[in-house]
Design a protein around this motif. Structure first.
Motif, mmCIF file in Angstrom:
data_model
loop_
_atom_site.group_PDB
_atom_site.id
_atom_site.type_symbol
_atom_site.label_atom_id
_atom_site.label_comp_id
_atom_site.label_asym_id
_atom_site.label_seq_id
_atom_site.Cartn_x
_atom_site.Cartn_y
_atom_site.Cartn_z
ATOM 1 N N ASP A 42 5.454 5.179 2.869
ATOM 2 C CA ASP A 42 5.319 6.295 2.348
ATOM 3 C C ASP A 42 6.624 7.470 2.834
ATOM 4 O O ASP A 42 6.992 6.638 3.969
ATOM 5 N N ASN A 43 6.071 8.103 1.882
ATOM 6 C CA ASN A 43 7.757 9.334 2.606
ATOM 7 C C ASN A 43 7.124 10.436 3.699
ATOM 8 O O ASN A 43 7.411 11.005 4.019
ATOM 9 N N LEU A 44 6.027 10.035 4.459
ATOM 10 C CA LEU A 44 5.609 10.370 5.252
ATOM 11 C C LEU A 44 5.964 12.396 4.009
ATOM 12 O O LEU A 44 5.806 13.607 5.803
ATOM 13 N N ASP A 96 10.371 7.072 -0.610
ATOM 14 C CA ASP A 96 10.326 7.745 -1.407
ATOM 15 C C ASP A 96 10.065 7.086 -2.609
ATOM 16 O O ASP A 96 11.024 6.437 -3.365
ATOM 17 N N CYS A 97 8.285 6.524 -3.681
ATOM 18 C CA CYS A 97 8.265 6.136 -5.047
ATOM 19 C C CYS A 97 8.854 6.517 -6.076
ATOM 20 O O CYS A 97 8.467 6.189 -6.588
ATOM 21 N N LYS A 98 9.045 7.864 -5.779
ATOM 22 C CA LYS A 98 10.024 8.432 -6.604
ATOM 23 C C LYS A 98 11.690 7.967 -6.554
ATOM 24 O O LYS A 98 12.785 8.482 -7.271
ATOM 25 N N ASP A 99 11.637 7.271 -5.600
ATOM 26 C CA ASP A 99 13.389 6.947 -6.065
ATOM 27 C C ASP A 99 13.173 5.470 -5.965
ATOM 28 O O ASP A 99 12.950 4.107 -5.435
ATOM 29 N N TYR A 100 13.839 4.868 -7.537
ATOM 30 C CA TYR A 100 13.704 3.454 -8.749
ATOM 31 C C TYR A 100 14.197 2.174 -7.535
ATOM 32 O O TYR A 100 13.836 1.856 -7.165
ATOM 33 N N ILE A 101 15.415 2.837 -7.302
ATOM 34 C CA ILE A 101 16.230 1.504 -6.705
ATOM 35 C C ILE A 101 15.847 2.015 -5.108
ATOM 36 O O ILE A 101 16.408 0.302 -4.738
ATOM 37 N N VAL A 127 1.114 -1.520 -0.284
ATOM 38 C CA VAL A 127 -0.137 0.047 -0.193
ATOM 39 C C VAL A 127 0.448 0.740 -0.385
ATOM 40 O O VAL A 127 1.667 1.559 0.871
ATOM 41 N N THR A 128 1.068 1.672 -1.482
ATOM 42 C CA THR A 128 2.169 3.036 -1.167
ATOM 43 C C THR A 128 1.282 4.086 -0.344
ATOM 44 O O THR A 128 -0.030 4.141 -1.168
ATOM 45 N N GLY A 129 1.236 4.420 0.207
ATOM 46 C CA GLY A 129 0.891 6.183 0.849
ATOM 47 C C GLY A 129 -0.150 5.897 1.649
ATOM 48 O O GLY A 129 -1.406 6.306 2.282
ATOM 49 N N GLY A 130 0.228 4.347 2.785
ATOM 50 C CA GLY A 130 -0.756 3.807 3.420
ATOM 51 C C GLY A 130 -0.459 4.359 4.485
ATOM 52 O O GLY A 130 -1.372 4.363 5.128
ATOM 53 N N THR A 131 -0.154 5.685 5.006
ATOM 54 C CA THR A 131 0.552 5.755 6.344
ATOM 55 C C THR A 131 -1.351 7.668 6.116
ATOM 56 O O THR A 131 -1.528 8.469 7.025
ATOM 57 N N LEU A 150 3.530 11.167 -11.124
ATOM 58 C CA LEU A 150 3.862 10.170 -12.398
ATOM 59 C C LEU A 150 5.346 9.267 -11.994
ATOM 60 O O LEU A 150 4.808 8.396 -12.173
ATOM 61 N N MET A 151 6.043 10.095 -11.679
ATOM 62 C CA MET A 151 7.171 8.921 -11.202
ATOM 63 C C MET A 151 6.456 8.061 -10.262
ATOM 64 O O MET A 151 7.791 7.118 -10.781
#
Ligand code: UD1
Length: 345
Positions: free
Chosen positions: A33-35, A60-65, A7-11, A104-105
């Motif tokens: 989540d990156n809060l 952070d879901c923008k961080d692919y690695i 669940v991304t953005g789960g908080t 989008l990223m």
């Protein structure tokens, strides 16, 4: 073995309620989540409700690695529910690139990593904003997509296209796009709810903060619309009902019940309620007065929109259950909880 769901953005607001419903349904949600627009204390609220310590990774879901490493660590995830996105319409007009980058990223990274890690199912948080002002009401999933009125709206439309193109290209992938109408309310326990950042943009948090005395009065944006009482009309959907739809969607994909690789469902109640009606329903449900004044129309507002929910009811097998009164009481209960926690400041 319990099935794992990322669940991304789960908080966040809808994410946290969905985590609770996934746990109630016997899944193991894993929160990423990156809060950036939520608080770590949400995890305690989830634990108080369910008795289960949520699994949480600050990524952070923008961080692919980082996301790639996450999937290496948590093998066997069966589905993703992607809530991780920025959602303030006004802010998106001022900072469009922030919205394109964030929304989008994150999505592109997830979609790229799904085949790599053998994950085939994604549920996406979309919005009725994709319909703009529909020509015909109630609005069905077949209604045309109208030009977006904000970068936030554009990101929802683009995300839907990106998902559809990707699912088309990778034969194992499946997606369910959930178009939310106006989510409101809080968990009946009062342990989790919406935590608006600064002055709320959305109607109900503004109403509850005004009822609490934190805001002097609500401004009703426009009383000269072509509606019965002149104020805008929306379809306000209880957040727990909304959360449950995500569980149904995940099960549908895991049980191979999807009729198409990309399915789209409206999530609303099917009932249009005006801004004035919402305010008086709140006063009636809680016994608390909400001072208000009529203000000019807000730029970009849609006059009226509510959902045709028959496709979600019949095909997804989900229906909004909660009454508006209970939903409004839950929002007030949550606001009072915040008041006792933070004081009136
Ligand atoms: C907005 C977004 C929508 C997004 C949703 C969730 C637009 C056109 N739509 O929905 O894409 O998914 O937020 O964040 O921006 N109102 C007042 N006074 C207030 C606040 C709101 O009168 O202080 C009125 C608005 O004019 C509107 C209604 O209440 O008529 C609902 O507003 P809001 O809660 O902001 O939601 P939407 O604008 O419907």
């Amino acid at each position: 073995m319990k099935k794992k769901v990322l669940v991304t953005g789960g908080t966040g607001y809808i994410g946290s309620h969905t985590v609770v419903e996934l746990m109630n349904a016997g899944f193991t949600p894993i929160i990423v989540d990156n809060l950036s627009n939520s608080n770590i204390s949400v995890l305690e609220g989830i634990k108080k409700i369910t008795g289960i310590e949520p699994i949480f990774e600050n990524i952070d879901c923008k961080d692919y690695i980082a996301l790639d490493r996450f999937f290496e660590k948590y093998q066997g995830i069966e589905a993703i529910i992607n809530f991780a996105a920025s959602k303030a319409v006004g802010e998106s007009v001022e900072k469009p690139l922030l919205y394109y980058r964030n929304n989008l990223m994150s999505l592109v990274n997830l979609l790229e990593l799904m085949p790599k890690h053998g994950i085939n199912n994604i549920v996406f948080s979309s919005s009725c904003t994709v319909y703009g002002q529909p020509d015909v009401l109630p609005v069905t999933e077949q209604s045309p997509i109208k030009p977006a009125t904000s970068p936030y709206g554009s990101t929802k439309q683009m995300s839907e296209t990106i998902i559809a193109d990707t699912v088309y290209a990778y034969s194992n992938l499946k997606a369910i796009l959930l178009r939310y109408f106006n989510p409101i309310g809080a968990h009946p326990s009062g342990e989790i709810g919406e935590l608006p950042n600064g002055i709320p943009n959305n109607l109900l948090p503004y109403v509850t903060q005004t009822a609490r005395g934190l805001r002097e009065k609500l401004r009703v944006f426009g009383d000269d619309y072509n509606t019965e009482d002149g104020s805008c009309i929306r379809d306000f959907i209880n957040v727990v009902d909304l959360a449950k739809a995500h569980v149904v969607a995940v099960k549908r994909m895991l049980e191979n019940k999807s009729e198409k690789p990309v399915e789209i469902f409206n999530l609303g109640t099917g009932r249009g309620v005006s801004v004035f009606e919402l305010v008086s329903a709140f006063e009636k449900a809680t016994g608390v007065k909400v001072p208000f004044e009529v203000a000019p129309r807000r730029d970009g507002d849609i006059e009226k929109v509510w959902a045709d929910t028959s496709y979600a009811n019949e095909v997804l097998g989900w229906k909004a259950q909660e009454t508006l009164e209970n939903t409004l009481r839950s929002a007030w209960n949550w606001e009072q909880k915040l008041m006792s926690r933070d004081g009136n400041s």
